[in-house]
Motif scaffolding. Sequence first.
Motif: not given
Length: 207
Positions: A50, A78, A81, A110
């Motif tokens: 990451s 992610r 969202m 993401g």
Amino acid sequence: MNIARLAPLAFCGALLLSCGTAQPDGSAARTTTSTSSPSPAGSPSGPMTSPPEASAPARTPAGTAPSPTGTTPVQVPRDGMVPARVTGVRVARHDGFDRVVVDFEGDVPGYTVRWKSKVETEGAGKPIDLDGGQALHVMLIPAEAHTEAGEPTWTGTSAEPLTAVTGIVSTGDFEGHVGIALISDRTRTFRVKEYTGPDRLVIDVGH
């Protein structure tokens, strides 16, 4: 010489040094770089990584930046969202690497970036022709590549004038997943960067 008079001057100098200099570019950058040595084509390349915390914009121009050095898969999730909309994919060739830029309307979603020897279209599962090579597969989640009316916002990009990347094709836009295949003759080193203002994802592929 009067030491008492020099003390305020020394204090002011130290204060100026501690302030640093401002960056002219208002965009923020976040970088994820693969650190392993190249692995055989089609094989896994160690654990996913990451990105570090956001940092100031890089001062080194892309044309003089160092080449990517690793092949480790990168994964940045992610969840929760609003899906980002892919509005385009741009390319540029630099000394030592090819650059592919994915532009978004909305925040950077993401993503997973890894080398694959086989890639299929999202949903339909139709094989993508890699011309006997490999694909650096970019999976964006949550993301879409169409308008609310269903009109495509991105379907593919020419790889000219790149050398390491020979093709850039969409692997689909399906249920919040947008796939992009960067086709090459073999597994190559790469790195991934995020930028804001405007929001975009940058993938550098080593020559």
